[in-house]
Design a protein around this motif. Structure first.
Motif: not given
Length: 112
Positions: A40-65
């Motif tokens: 999805r990230i590689l085929t998206s027109k907004d790769r940076e935006g998709e990647l940023q969403i993934l990073k934000e979700q990862s940060e939240v999960v990391d904080e909870v863990v």
């Protein structure tokens, strides 16, 4: 929120509940399949935006863990202390039983 319903959140981290609700259910599954996300990230027109969403979700999960990891470590330390105290108590009871047996023998000798 699905998988995170009833998930205990510390009062000082209540904002995480909203963040957790935004995490895709597919990422919350026990076996997260990253391939669809990568495609999805590689085929998206907004790769940076998709990647940023993934990073934000990862940060939240990391904080909870991280928060739960700290609490888990505290619980393990408490459990270890409890086991140590039980062990010490068991040893003390063994010594006390020996002392009582010895005292009983001494009293028996005096009675004769």
């Amino acid at each position: 929120m699905g998988m995170f319903d009833g998930f205990p959140i510390p009062p000082d981290k209540e904002n995480l509940r909203d963040e957790l609700s935004r995490i895709d259910e597919s990422r919350a599954a026990a076996r997260f399949d990253s391939l669809p996300r990568v495609v999805r990230i590689l085929t998206s027109k907004d790769r940076e935006g998709e990647l940023q969403i993934l990073k934000e979700q990862s940060e939240v999960v990391d904080e909870v863990v991280h928060a739960y990891h700290g609490d888990f470590n505290k619980a393990i330390q408490n459990y270890s202390q409890i086991l140590s105290l039980f062990s010490e108590s068991s040893e003390s009871i063994g010594v006390l039983k020996g002392d009582l047996t010895e005292a009983k023998q001494c009293l028996g000798v005096r009675n004769k």
